[in-house]
Design a protein around this motif. Structure first.
Motif, PDB file in Angstrom:
ATOM      1  N   ASN A   1     -11.896  20.237  59.539  1.00 25.92           N
ATOM      2  CA  ASN A   1     -10.962  21.104  60.240  1.00 25.92           C
ATOM      3  C   ASN A   1     -11.604  21.609  61.537  1.00 25.92           C
ATOM      4  OD1 ASN A   1      -8.559  21.621  58.240  1.00 25.92           O
ATOM      5  ND2 ASN A   1     -10.432  21.695  57.039  1.00 25.92           N
ATOM      6  N   MET A   2     -12.470  20.811  62.055  1.00 26.73           N
ATOM      7  CA  MET A   2     -13.318  21.184  63.190  1.00 26.73           C
ATOM      8  C   MET A   2     -12.483  21.482  64.430  1.00 26.73           C
ATOM      9  SD  MET A   2     -16.432  21.343  64.404  1.00 26.73           S
ATOM     10  CE  MET A   2     -17.024  21.503  66.075  1.00 26.73           C
ATOM     11  N   PRO A   3     -12.881  22.526  65.159  1.00 28.87           N
ATOM     12  CA  PRO A   3     -13.895  23.480  64.755  1.00 28.87           C
ATOM     13  C   PRO A   3     -13.244  24.765  64.270  1.00 28.87           C
ATOM     14  CG  PRO A   3     -13.597  23.575  67.102  1.00 28.87           C
ATOM     15  CD  PRO A   3     -12.585  22.584  66.588  1.00 28.87           C
ATOM     16  N   ARG A   4     -13.967  25.556  63.583  1.00 32.22           N
ATOM     17  CA  ARG A   4     -13.448  26.851  63.154  1.00 32.22           C
ATOM     18  C   ARG A   4     -13.710  27.885  64.248  1.00 32.22           C
ATOM     19  NH1 ARG A   4     -16.787  30.092  58.813  1.00 32.22           N
ATOM     20  NH2 ARG A   4     -18.117  30.096  60.652  1.00 32.22           N
TER      21      ARG A   4
ATOM     22  N   ARG B   1     -27.900  26.591  91.463  1.00 34.03           N
ATOM     23  CA  ARG B   1     -27.419  27.889  91.004  1.00 34.03           C
ATOM     24  C   ARG B   1     -27.107  27.820  89.512  1.00 34.03           C
ATOM     25  NH1 ARG B   1     -22.374  29.056  94.759  1.00 34.03           N
ATOM     26  NH2 ARG B   1     -22.034  26.863  94.259  1.00 34.03           N
ATOM     27  N   PRO B   2     -27.136  28.973  88.833  1.00 34.47           N
ATOM     28  CA  PRO B   2     -26.727  28.979  87.425  1.00 34.47           C
ATOM     29  C   PRO B   2     -25.286  28.484  87.288  1.00 34.47           C
ATOM     30  CG  PRO B   2     -27.755  31.058  88.026  1.00 34.47           C
ATOM     31  CD  PRO B   2     -27.542  30.303  89.301  1.00 34.47           C
ATOM     32  N   GLN B   3     -25.032  27.762  86.217  1.00 34.35           N
ATOM     33  CA  GLN B   3     -23.684  27.265  85.983  1.00 34.35           C
ATOM     34  C   GLN B   3     -23.293  27.494  84.531  1.00 34.35           C
ATOM     35  OE1 GLN B   3     -21.970  23.904  88.055  1.00 34.35           O
ATOM     36  NE2 GLN B   3     -24.007  23.257  88.709  1.00 34.35           N
ATOM     37  N   VAL B   4     -22.035  27.255  84.269  1.00 34.13           N
ATOM     38  CA  VAL B   4     -21.490  27.367  82.924  1.00 34.13           C
ATOM     39  C   VAL B   4     -20.912  26.019  82.538  1.00 34.13           C
ATOM     40  CG1 VAL B   4     -19.706  28.455  81.500  1.00 34.13           C
ATOM     41  CG2 VAL B   4     -20.992  29.820  83.150  1.00 34.13           C
ATOM     42  N   MET B   5     -21.252  25.576  81.341  1.00 33.94           N
ATOM     43  CA  MET B   5     -20.716  24.320  80.835  1.00 33.94           C
ATOM     44  C   MET B   5     -19.646  24.623  79.793  1.00 33.94           C
ATOM     45  SD  MET B   5     -22.657  20.988  79.224  1.00 33.94           S
ATOM     46  CE  MET B   5     -23.531  21.916  77.958  1.00 33.94           C
ATOM     47  N   LEU B   6     -18.457  24.101  80.023  1.00 31.87           N
ATOM     48  CA  LEU B   6     -17.352  24.255  79.080  1.00 31.87           C
ATOM     49  C   LEU B   6     -17.136  22.938  78.349  1.00 31.87           C
ATOM     50  CD1 LEU B   6     -14.740  26.142  81.318  1.00 31.87           C
ATOM     51  CD2 LEU B   6     -16.615  27.098  79.961  1.00 31.87           C
ATOM     52  N   THR B   7     -17.193  22.998  77.038  1.00 34.43           N
ATOM     53  CA  THR B   7     -16.906  21.824  76.208  1.00 34.43           C
ATOM     54  C   THR B   7     -15.570  22.054  75.524  1.00 34.43           C
ATOM     55  OG1 THR B   7     -19.264  21.435  75.824  1.00 34.43           O
ATOM     56  CG2 THR B   7     -17.709  20.373  74.306  1.00 34.43           C
ATOM     57  N   PHE B   8     -14.631  21.146  75.720  1.00 32.75           N
ATOM     58  CA  PHE B   8     -13.269  21.288  75.205  1.00 32.75           C
ATOM     59  C   PHE B   8     -13.095  20.437  73.947  1.00 32.75           C
ATOM     60  CE2 PHE B   8     -13.163  22.532  79.544  1.00 32.75           C
ATOM     61  CZ  PHE B   8     -12.097  23.395  79.723  1.00 32.75           C
ATOM     62  N   TYR B   9     -12.334  20.966  73.007  1.00 34.55           N
ATOM     63  CA  TYR B   9     -12.026  20.186  71.809  1.00 34.55           C
ATOM     64  C   TYR B   9     -10.601  20.442  71.364  1.00 34.55           C
ATOM     65  CZ  TYR B   9     -12.149  18.038  67.234  1.00 34.55           C
ATOM     66  OH  TYR B   9     -11.873  17.246  66.157  1.00 34.55           O
ATOM     67  N   SER B  10      -9.858  19.364  71.220  1.00 35.04           N
ATOM     68  CA  SER B  10      -8.510  19.395  70.646  1.00 35.04           C
ATOM     69  C   SER B  10      -8.435  18.267  69.630  1.00 35.04           C
ATOM     70  CB  SER B  10      -7.457  19.190  71.732  1.00 35.04           C
ATOM     71  OG  SER B  10      -6.192  18.914  71.156  1.00 35.04           O
ATOM     72  N   SER B  11      -8.121  18.598  68.396  1.00 38.00           N
ATOM     73  CA  SER B  11      -8.104  17.569  67.354  1.00 38.00           C
ATOM     74  C   SER B  11      -7.098  16.473  67.648  1.00 38.00           C
ATOM     75  CB  SER B  11      -7.800  18.206  65.991  1.00 38.00           C
ATOM     76  OG  SER B  11      -6.538  18.856  66.022  1.00 38.00           O
TER      77      SER B  11
END
Length: 385
Positions: A380-383, A297-307
């Motif tokens: 300052n990633m990410p904006r 099935r279609p899915q969603v990929m979430l990529t998390f970023y915290s400095s």
């Protein structure tokens, strides 16, 4: 005795260690890359019943994170974008398939797949041979070399022929791992190799998989959590996220969102009471290859970023945040290290005009105009944009 025969016994020994060790295939691939001066040794499987790539394990001279990110990016393309499959699976083909017999230099020069995916990881020429090929499944063994290295020679292929019988035995014994299975999904294995925290969900918001980095982030942050197998964000972010899922589902149902399109507002910025910032980049897995590689099935990929809690910037984060290709990501990281275009060209053995063309694309995607602005953005990633 040819110059490769001295390595035969050691390689056979490594082949029969593959089923006995978690690093068995890597040890064999690393040794073979060193002997042949090749760029990539690849074990790849296609399940004909589902018409899906069901297994992929690549051993490369390039960083593992780059290869994993490149494989995820490869799934973004439809199967027909890679003409090597058609030639390899042609009924009349016998023995080794070598891509340079079918794909000219002119084709490669105008191929988006080669220019943005293969060449940046030093893959120009590929030689491949089936280990299993029947009505249900194809398992192939591929060895790829760079433009500078040139294709494998007839003598080298003859030496590899001596290893085939042993590899076929080992792969046949492990046949079950190459067939499509809900317990062994190729896409999950790929994101498990990525250092950035990644979560996969179906379009209802139910979590289907978290890689190790994501599991660690969940244990460290109180801002986000999983309840009854659903991702829960603080308001008003939960509402925004739910609307994003509905938009993806609607767009996919009515084919209004193409796989190559970047989601508008595909970034959620969460600020907690301590003013810590967590970014969530939302990517829809909508191409046929992505759907089949990550399940049915279609899915969603979430990529998390915290400095504060995430790892440093890498190829996948640049793809998730700015839709940079592997080639552009590699150049971006070189720019971040302070290298000039001419130095990057020398490092990557390409023309400086090619690097400048990529840099123009990078500036456009990141909404910057010069190297100093790009570096400031990345530091300052990410904006949030």
């Amino acid at each position: 005795m040819d110059r490769y025969s001295q390595h035969y016994n050691r390689l056979v020994e490594l082949i029969y260690q593959i089923p006995l060790s978690l690093n068995g295939w890597k040890n064999f691939g690393d040794h073979l890359n060193q002997i042949l001066d090749s760029s990539l040794v690849h074990l790849l499987a296609m399940d004909f019943k589902r018409q899906a790539l069901s297994y992929s394990y690549a051993v490369s001279i390039m960083p593992e994170a780059l290869i994993a990110s490149t494989e995820v990016h490869y799934l973004h393309y439809p199967v027909e974008a890679d003409p090597r499959w058609t030639s390899f699976l042609a009924p009349e083909r016998k023995g080794w398939y070598q891509c340079h017999h079918h794909l000219s230099d002119d084709y490669v020069a105008h191929s988006d797949l080669f220019q943005h995916v293969f060449l940046p990881i030093q893959v120009r020429y590929t030689s491949a041979h089936e280990l299993i090929l029947d009505e249900k499944i194809c398992v192939l063994w591929g060895i790829s070399t760079s433009l500078e290295r040139q294709p494998l020679t007839e003598d080298e292929l003859a030496f590899l022929d001596r290893l085939l019988v042993h590899l076929k035995r080992v792969v046949t014994i492990q046949r079950h791992i190459f067939e499509f299975s809900s317990k062994a999904i190729m896409g999950y294995a790929l994101i498990d190799k990525l250092a950035q925290p990644i979560m996969l969900l179906n379009l209802t918001g139910e979590v289907s998989h978290c890689n190790l980095a994501m599991q660690q982030l969940l244990s460290q942050m109180k801002t986000i959590k999983i309840e009854k197998n659903y991702l829960k964000l603080p308001e008003p972010y939960q509402e925004k996220f739910s609307e994003s899922l509905k938009y993806i589902e609607f767009s996919h149902k009515y084919q209004q969102l193409l796989p190559e399109q970047k989601l508008e507002n595909g970034c959620i910025k969460i600020i907690n009471q301590e003013n810590d910032i967590l970014y969530i980049f939302v990517s829809a897995l909508l191409s046929e290859q992505e759907i089949r590689a990550f399940g049915i099935r279609p899915q969603v990929m979430l990529t998390f970023y915290s400095s504060k809690q995430s790892v440093t910037i890498d190829f996948h984060l640049l793809y998730a945040a700015f839709n940079l290709t592997p080639a552009e990501s590699r150049i971006t990281l070189d720019l971040l290290d302070g290298l000039a275009p001419k130095q990057i060209a020398q490092k990557n053995l390409v023309q400086v005009d090619t690097i400048r063309k990529h840099i123009r694309s990078i500036y456009k995607k990141t909404a910057t105009n010069r190297q100093a602005d790009l570096v400031k953005l990345l530091l300052n990633m990410p904006r949030y944009y």
